[in-house]
Structures are given as structure tokens and as C-alpha cells.
Design an enzyme around this catalytic site. Structure first.
Site, PDB file in Angstrom:
ATOM      1  N   LEU A 100      12.968  -2.903   5.718  1.00  0.00           N
ATOM      2  CA  LEU A 100      14.404  -3.195   5.645  1.00  0.00           C
ATOM      3  C   LEU A 100      14.635  -4.474   4.850  1.00  0.00           C
ATOM      4  CD1 LEU A 100      17.403  -2.996   6.455  1.00  0.00           C
ATOM      5  CD2 LEU A 100      16.803  -4.238   8.552  1.00  0.00           C
ATOM      6  N   ASP A 101      14.194  -5.582   5.414  1.00  0.00           N
ATOM      7  CA  ASP A 101      14.302  -6.897   4.776  1.00  0.00           C
ATOM      8  C   ASP A 101      12.976  -7.600   4.996  1.00  0.00           C
ATOM      9  OD1 ASP A 101      14.908  -9.430   3.900  1.00  0.00           O
ATOM     10  OD2 ASP A 101      16.208  -9.929   5.583  1.00  0.00           O
TER      11      ASP A 101
END
Length: 926
Positions: free
Chosen positions: A602-603
Site C-alpha cells: 500500500l504505502d
């Protein structure tokens, strides 16, 4: 019948009014051929036949040449009764009740093309396959064979130069490019001729020894390859002279040897060779190729058709013997010259029949990646020129690299059969037609069923179906995936990968209960206990059995896993940041020929994909990205954020807490700002308003300036900022914990596991320098309030940090606090989480107009089910792993998902999973 058929036949009134179509090719981006050339079309149109040509800018012959030949250029080809193509037609583009002439690749019940065959039957299509157009002796009469040989020979000479360079030898072959680099075969042959001139001048290194080229077969493929070979200074020798020239030949020319059946096939009993007997009973024969010919070959060009019962040219054991280092002694060479590992340097398998006459070639190579290095000891292929093994080129559509000549050659062969094919009306029974034998025997399907000659395909499909459902875990047909780590992210990743019935997953973890729970209900997931640090040998054996490794372990352990993958040539995927330690392994990974995809969660991960998609779009339109501000965070849903942190943990809190102590670098109004470790990043926290219904704040995260360079905006952006997203209140309470010393990652004497017991109240007293002897609780609160503010006392009390509850001592305040918070603030079964990602772009267009573009992703998890964090981390990693397995990601070394061929398909597949961002645009006129 020949292409030069009599004018009377072409003037037949039966031809007038007939309509045929030439469809565009869409099976491959490289497919530039057509089944009929403009000259062929001119012959047909002059005979009164209407030829519709579907427009295509990829076709090598421009559309104008077909227009000049009398064709009608239009998209709609439904008027035609017969449609000509080269490669397979997408199922949704098949027009019912038509006759199609193509290479369908269905006659061996190839699984990938069975949907095409099903659609042919369902749509009442008459399917004529060029591969089955044969004469009375069974020889194919329509094929691209010659230009497969030409292109294949040019390719392998190009590859030979690169392989020899990797082995330490510069040769004239380095100046020969791949076949598709040349406008036509004449230009390619000139490049070969130029290399030959240098060879004749003695510019081949003596350390290589004499080069011997062995050609199998004497048909069109072999003849095309030999046409190119003959541009080199050469001498042909019979097979029985091959050993002599291999050992004592000169380096100012190359040696060729054409090998036919009689040279290497003999009866298993009594010996000898009989042509007719072999045609009827190939199983009675064995090949001596690996013993009598291959040991003396530098390069093998294989152009023979292989039937199932035929003996193989080279088996797996043959390869192990031929590719053994030092297998063949060399003539003495100059001191210090690098020695070749073995005589056999390269194989050009133009037949491109996986698992066929060359047993160890299980897959074709591609025009994009034309070569692989086959390592016999480990029975695996690597996409590299360096390392042990033999270079192999096995492209299944080689003629398309010389598309115009291949089209001319093929069209002239197919033209004589068009008159017969034109009589086809797919709406009428096959029995009402009077096809000549060559065409009749090439009809695979008609009137909704397989023709008698091809009914065996259904039987083969049934056998294949049974084989697939009963396939053994260790079968080479399975994709073998090793997943390390069984945390919350793991389940959506496993579920996605497990959808493919050809996948087997080994799930490795250090806690038996975790791996058993996560793998429950998935029949092709095998849980196994593994300790990456304690049992490197066990890890190595698991990696060795896998096609790809997905590491979901803590980031500190990825290096250990990557080392094991490099040592064993196994690809790897991880969702974590590309740390300096991992980046340092890049060259080794490239040398090992493996792909290690990083930052694909995701991040980091989805944030990169969305950012690069927008940035590349702006750049392609001539714009500049003046500012880029990004925030991302995983949070409890607002209704579940009822605690002092306004946060709950879906996994270990350590990373979340430690991140607040990290460093940060970012660019703000063209000024580089660098924040030191220890908590200063929280001073830059700011309230965010992009989602008015949420109460959000954000603070800097890591090195944003690095991504300015990786994203390609360093020269144009005055602001580049990547931050962490939280609900308002998180930063304030984290600052409280920092001031109390509870997030200190360093060992503390009071928390030594062997020391005396201690309570949270005692620990806080110790950390703020207050004596614990006879301390009054009110006095403690007063002293704490002096340090962090009185309004924060209630939050500390709520979390039990001022109570007489015992501390589980884990050496450091940070780790001890993490253990405590897991019990207090974990995401519960009735809770749900939310992932929020936001990108803000400031864009300057060439017109002077400016634009503010916002990209927002909001993804909720399900109470008691998969969390949003697990889905948004696990699914991108799973998709990337599949892409590596399927050859969609072929870049080697440490790879980041910044190229369009990665971020576009991953984002498209995430959208199918329901993970999709929204975009807003505000334009500010110049």
C-alpha cells in the site's frame, strides 16, 4: 496446383462476387505479418473477387499498398464468407457462420486455445488450419518455415556474440543485431557478411577455438538458416568429420554440418535405419545425436518437426553431460585467456516445440526476451547471458521479425489454395462441398462439430482435464510459490493466488497456530514451520523448491530471504521499502537473473502506482508537476477510534510507534528540509481537509526527496512531500509518550528481562526521575502533568500507564509498551479499519494554465473479515508475484513498480478487486 496457375482458372466466372477478408492481427504486439501480400490481393481482385482488408497500423505492409491493389479498406468484415488471418483470433471477435483460415494452435489440444475452439464450435465456424495443409506425402505445403530459419539464424548469431562477451570474449558477432532490427533479410545478411569479413581476417579470439554449426533437417527451416550461415566464411563437413574439425579446425572460418535422420537415428535392436519403417514406427528407433554429434557442436540449429513417439535429440541427462564444465578438451590457448566452460554454446530451437525434441526447453522465448540460459545442473532457465549453461533461443513467431518477406513467401504458398477455400459456405453442410484433399484435410471444425480427422482433440482434452485435477504438487506444471510470514496481510494474498488451480503455495511461519489458521480451507496451501534466522539451510531448501518467494516478514529479514533467492535463482516479491541493504544486492540479483520486486504493498506500493500513472500522463501531455504532496495511512474506521490514540493496531504496534521517531526529508517551496530522529517529525504535523467528513492530520514520512528523483520530477517540482495520515489527536498523544520516554528504542536497566518486577507506575516514575519510595499517586500525576499537560492524564490512565499493573519487560520502553498496547488497542473482531490515501498534484501546462489534481483512495475492511490494510498490502504483492511468474515483469535485479508495464496492469487488476481511486481536477487559468 502452383501460384502460376493458368489465366483461364483465374478468369472463372465462379470467382466473381466472392468476398473474402484479411483481418488485422491482434494476438501479439510483434505480429506484423499478413496471410496475403498486396501482390496476392491484386491477383484476387483482378479475378473479380472483393477483398476487404481490416485497417492496421501495425501491419508491415502499409494499408495504402492494399488499397492500390484493389482492396476495400474497412473495419467491418462481416460481408466476407472467408476470413484469412495468421494467428489466433480473440474469442469475442469471431464472427458466426464464417470460414476462418488461421494457425489456430488447437490440434494438440493446447489448453490456452481451447476457449477459441469452443467458440468456433458454438458459432458454427468452419476452421481451416494452415498447419494441416499437406500434400499426398504428408509434407506441409503452406508455412513460414524459410523465414523462421532466416530470422532464427540472425537471432542466434546476435545472441552468440552476447554470450561470448559474457564469457569474456569480444567477437565479430557483437555487430549482428536481432532480426527485427533490419528492414529486410538482405540487410541482415549484410551484417552477417560484415562479421564474416572480420572472421576471415583472423579477428576471432583463438581462445574460443573452432566454431561448429550443426543444422538438423534439410527442409525450409534449415535451408533458411543455412542461407544466413553461408554469408560467413565457411566449410561444410559430413557428420563423421565433425569431431576432427572441432578439435583441429581453424578460427578464420566456421564449420557447418547438416544432419539428417539417417545420421543419428538407428533401430533399438540390430541398428541400421530405414526411412519408411521410421515414418510408420518411430518408437522403434533411438537417437545417437547426443553422443555422436552434439559433443562436437558449438551451436545447434534445430529445425525438425517432432512427433510424440519420436526419439528426442537431447534429453535432460544428455544436457547434464554436454554442459559439464571441461567436458571437451580445448586446443592450447594463450596464457590468461578465459576458458569456455564447455563446447556447446548455444541452441536455436526454431521448431519451438516445448518439451519436444529438446526436452529441457519447456517454454518458448519471446521477441522481447529472445534468449535464456539453461543450467543443466539445476534444470532451470535464467534470462541472462552470464552464468552456467547453454544459451537458447526458441521464439515461436520468428518469421514476424521479417514481416514483409514472410508475408510474400507465405501468401504465394497459400494463394493456390484460395480458389478451393473460396467455395466454402460455413452455413452449409461440409458434405455439400467438393474440397480438394489438401483443403478438406485441413478443416478442423465445421457445422458446430469437429471433423472426423480431429475428433481426437476432445479425447486429448479429457485426458488433460483429468491430469490437471489430479496433478501432483511437485509436478513441473505447477507454479510453486513460497510465502513467508502468516500475519494479517497474508490471507488476502493467499486467497488471490489460490484461485489459480495450477498454483501450489508453501506457507512458512514461525508459529504453528498462525500458519494453520491462515491456510485453513485452502487445499493447495501447505503450512510449514520455518525460522529464517535459526535455520538458513531449511530456508534455502524451501526457496530452492519455489518459482517465486513472497516475503511478508519484518523488513529486517528481507535481506536474509533475498540472499537465499539470489543463491538459488528464485524470484522474490516484498511489500516493504527498498532499504540500502536490499539495494546493495541489486547487481548480484541481476547476475543471478532474478527479479526482486520491492515496495509493492500500500504505502509503499499503491501510492507509487497512482503517483506514476498521473505523473507520466502529465509528462506525455507536455505538462510539468510543480508540486506533489501525498499522505497515506491505515486507521480504525471513525466509529472504532474511541481511544486516546484515535488508532488501533492491525499488527504489531512497533513499526507505527517507531515511525514517529524517524527522520524525514522533503522539499518545500524549493527548500530542502531535513528532520532529525527523535520525534521532530511530529512538530510538522498539520490538519488535513481533503475529506471534510473526517478529522485527519498528517506528518512527514521518510525521504521524500528520493522519490522526486525516482518519480522523474526532481527538475520541475518545488514541493515534494510524502506523509503519514492519522486521526487528529494521534500526534498529540504520541508526543506525550515521547516526553515520558515510553517510546525509547534503547535498552533500559529497569526493563531487563532478568531484573526485578516493575509496574507501569514505577516505570513512569523511573523514566521521569521521580523516586518510587512512598510516592503518592496525586504527586505522580502532578509531576506527569508538569511534563505533558494536565489534559493528557486521563488518556494515560485510560491506557493503564499510571497504574500498578505489572510490565512485561522486553528490554526497551518501546517494546514493552508495544506488548502492552497490543492487549489494549488491537483491532477487535467487531471493528473495521479504513485505508486512506491522498495525492495532491500542482500541474503547469504549456499554455500557462495551472491545475490542482487530487487522487483519493478510501478502502474499508470488514468486521471480523479481511482488513482494508491486509487487502491493500496483500493484493498488490500477489498480483506482482503472478506477473513475475507469467513473464509480464522481466526486469532483473531490485525492481520498483514505477514503469507503465507494471503500474498499469496492477492498477487494472486492483480495480477488478474493488480497489479504485477517485480523481478531482480544478483548473486555474493562466
Amino acid at each position: 496446383m502452383t501460384a502460376n496457375m493458368s489465366g483461364n482458372i483465374w478468369k472463372s466466372t465462379k470467382l466473381r462476387g466472392k468476398v473474402i477478408a484479411l483481418r488485422r492481427e491482434d494476438q501479439s504486439v510483434w505480429e506484423r505479418r499478413a496471410s496475403l501480400s498486396p501482390a496476392n490481393v491484386r491477383r484476387l481482385t483482378r479475378a473479380g473477387i472483393k477483398v476487404i482488408v481490416q485497417p492496421s497500423n501495425r501491419r508491415a505492409y502499409p494499408i495504402q499498398t492494399y488499397l492500390n491493389a484493389g482492396a476495400v479498406i474497412q473495419e467491418d468484415i462481416s460481408e466476407a464468407s472467408v476470413i484469412f488471418g495468421v494467428k489466433q483470433v480473440p474469442v469475442d471477435l469471431l464472427i458466426p457462420n464464417k470460414t476462418y483460415c488461421i494457425f489456430s494452435h488447437t490440434i494438440k489440444a493446447q489448453e490456452a486455445n481451447m476457449p477459441l475452439l469452443d467458440a468456433v464450435l458454438e458459432k458454427n465456424i468452419r476452421l481451416i488450419d494452415y498447419e494441416k495443409l499437406v500434400d499426398e506425402s504428408g509434407q506441409r505445403v503452406v508455412a513460414f518455415g524459410k523465414y523462421a530459419g532466416v530470422a532464427g539464424m540472425v537471432n542466434i548469431l546476435h545472441g552468440l556474440g552476447l554470450r561470448l562477451l559474457a564469457l569474456g570474449h569480444h567477437t565479430p558477432f557483437m555487430h549482428i543485431g536481432p532480426a527485427h532490427n533490419y528492414r529486410n533479410s538482405a540487410m541482415a545478411k549484410q551484417a552477417v557478411r560484415d562479421a564474416g569479413y572480420e572472421i576471415a581476417l583472423g579477428m576471432m579470439p583463438k581462445s574460443i577455438g573452432p566454431l561448429t554449426f550443426v543444422f538438423t533437417g534439410s527442409g525450409n527451416v534449415s535451408q533458411g538458416a543455412q542461407e544466413v550461415f553461408q554469408e560467413l566464411p565457411h566449410e561444410y563437413v559430413p557428420p563423421d568429420m565433425l569431431q576432427k574439425v572441432a578439435d583441429h579446425g581453424v578460427c578464420s572460418k566456421v564449420y557447418g554440418c547438416e544432419v539428417r535422420r539417417r545420421h543419428h537415428l538407428e533401430r533399438k535392436e540390430e541398428g541400421g535405419y530405414d526411412h519408411e519403417e521410421y515414418d510408420n514406427h518411430p518408437a522403434r528407433y533411438v537417437s545417437t545425436f547426443s553422443k555422436k554429434i552434439a559433443p562436437y557442436a558449438s551451436l545447434i540449429v534445430n529445425g525438425i518437426y517432432w512427433a510424440v513417439d519420436s526419439p528426442k535429440l537431447l534429453t535432460l541427462p544428455d544436457a547434464k553431460a554436454l554442459l559439464r564444465p571441461g567436458h571437451t578438451p580445448w586446443l592450447p590457448v594463450s596464457e590468461g585467456a578465459p576458458a569456455l566452460p564447455h563446447r556447446l554454446l548455444a541452441i536455436c530451437d526454431i521448431s519451438a516445440d516445448p518439451g519436444g525434441s529438446i526436452e529441457f526447453m519447456n517454454e518458448c522465448t519471446t521477441i522481447d526476451t529472445p534468449f535464456c540460459l539453461y543450467d543443466a545442473d539445476n534444470n532451470k532457465e535464467t534470462k541472462s547471458f552470464k552464468g552456467p549453461g547453454v544459451l537458447v533461443c526458441s521464439i515461436d513467431n520468428m518469421p514476424t521479425q521479417l514481416p514483409c518477406e514472410a508475408t510474400d513467401f507465405f501468401g504465394d504458398l497459400v494463394l493456390p489454395y484460395t480458389l478451393d477455400i473460396l467455395e466454402s459456405d460455413a452455413t452449409k453442410p461440409l458434405e455439400e462441398h467438393n474440397f480438394k484433399p489438401a483443403v478438406y484435410n485441413a478443416i478442423i471444425a465445421s457445422n458446430g462439430k469437429l471433423t472426423p480427422n480431429f475428433e481426437y482433440i476432445q479425447e486429448m482434452r479429457a485426458v488433460n482435464q483429468k491430469s490437471r485435477h489430479g496433478i501432483d504438487v511437485e509436478s513441473s506444471e505447477m507454479k510453486r510459490i513460497l510465502v513467508l510470514g502468516a500475519g494479517r496481510v497474508c490471507h488476502p494474498l493467499l486467497e488471490y493466488l489460490h484461485r489459480d488451480p495450477a498454483v501450489h503455495i508453501t506457507l512458512g511461519g514461525s508459529v504453528r497456530e498462525e500458519i494453520d489458521v491462515v491456510s485453513r480451507g485452502m487445499s493447495r496451501v501447505s503450512p510449514v514451520l520455518v525460522d529464517v534466522n535459526e535455520r538458513p539451510d531449511h530456508l534455502g531448501s524451501l526457496v530452492d523448491q519455489a518459482d517465486i518467494v513472497i516475503s511478508l516478514l519484518p523488513y529486517q529479514l528481507h535481506g536474509v530471504v533475498a540472499e537465499a533467492c539470489i543463491d538459488r535463482g528464485t524470484n522474490m516479491v516484498t511489500a516493504s521499502y527498498l532499504t540500502p541493504d536490499m539495494a546493495a544486492l541489486h547487481d548480484r540479483a541481476v547476475e543471478a537473473g532474478i527479479t526482486v520486486v520491492n515496495e509493492i504493498g500500500l504505502d509503499p506500493g499503491i501510492d507509487h502506482l497512482l503517483a506514476k500513472e498521473c505523473i507520466d500522463e502529465v509528462h506525455q501531455a507536455g505538462g510539468k508537476v510543480e508540486s506533489f504532496v501525498s499522505y497515506c495511512g491505515g486507521l480504525p474506521a471513525p466509529e472504532c477510534s474511541d481511544n486516546p490514540f484515535r488508532y488501533k493496531f492491525s499488527w504489531s504496534p512497533r513499526g507505527v510507534l517507531l515511525n514517529t521517531l524517524g527522520t524525514a526529508k522533503f522539499l518545500e517551496n524549493s527548500k530542502a528540509i531535513e528532520l532529525s530522529a527523535g520525534g521532530s517529525i511530529l512538530d510538522y504535523s498539520k490538519d488535513l481537509e481533503f475529506l471534510p467528513g473526517f478529522s485527519l492530520e498528517g506528518f512527514p514520512n521518510r525521504d521524500s526527496i528520493r522519490y522526486a528523483h525516482l518519480y522523474g520530477i526532481a527538475a520541475e517540482a518545488h514541493t515534494v512531500f510524502r506523509g503519514t495520515l492519522r486521526f487528529r489527536g494521534f500526534t498529540r498523544f504520541m508526543t506525550v509518550l515521547q516526553k515520558l520516554g515510553l517510546i525509547d528504542p534503547n535498552p533500559h536497566p529497569a526493563l531487563h528481562p532478568s531484573g526485578p518486577e516493575i509496574t507501569w507506575r514505577n516505570l513512569v516514575c523511573n523514566l521521569i526521575g521521580l523516586s518510587t519510595l512512598d510516592v503518592f499517586y496525586e504527586n505522580l500525576k502532578h509531576r506527569v502533568a508538569e511534563r505533558v499537560g494536565e489534559d493528557n492524564l486521563g488518556a494515560l490512565e485510560t491506557l493503564g500507564l499510571l497504574q500498578e499493573a505489572p510490565v512485561t519487560k522486553l528490554s526497551t520502553p518501546l517494546d514493552s509498551l508495544c506488548h502492552h498496547l497490543v492487549g489494549k488497542l488491537s483491532l477487535g473482531d467487531k471493528d473495521r479499519d479504513v485505508v486512506i490515501l491522498r495525492h495532491d498534484f500542482g500541474i503547469l501546462w504549456p499554455s500557462g494554465a495551472r491545475e490542482q489534481r487530487g487522487i483519493t483512495l478510501v478502502e474499508y475492511g470488514q468486521p471480523g473479515g479481511q482488513t482494508a490494510m491486509a487487502r491493500t498490502v496483500g493484493l498488490p504483492a500477489a498480483i506482482a508475484a503472478n506477473m513475475v511468474l507469467d513473464g509480464e515483469i522481466q526486469q532483473k535485479g531490485m525492481v520498483l513498480p514505477f514503469s507503465p508495464d507494471m503500474y498499469r496492469p496492477i492498477l487494472a487488476r486492483l480495480r477488478k478487486e474493488g480497489i479504485q481511486a477517485n480523481e478531482t481536477v480544478v483548473t486555474i487559468n493562466a
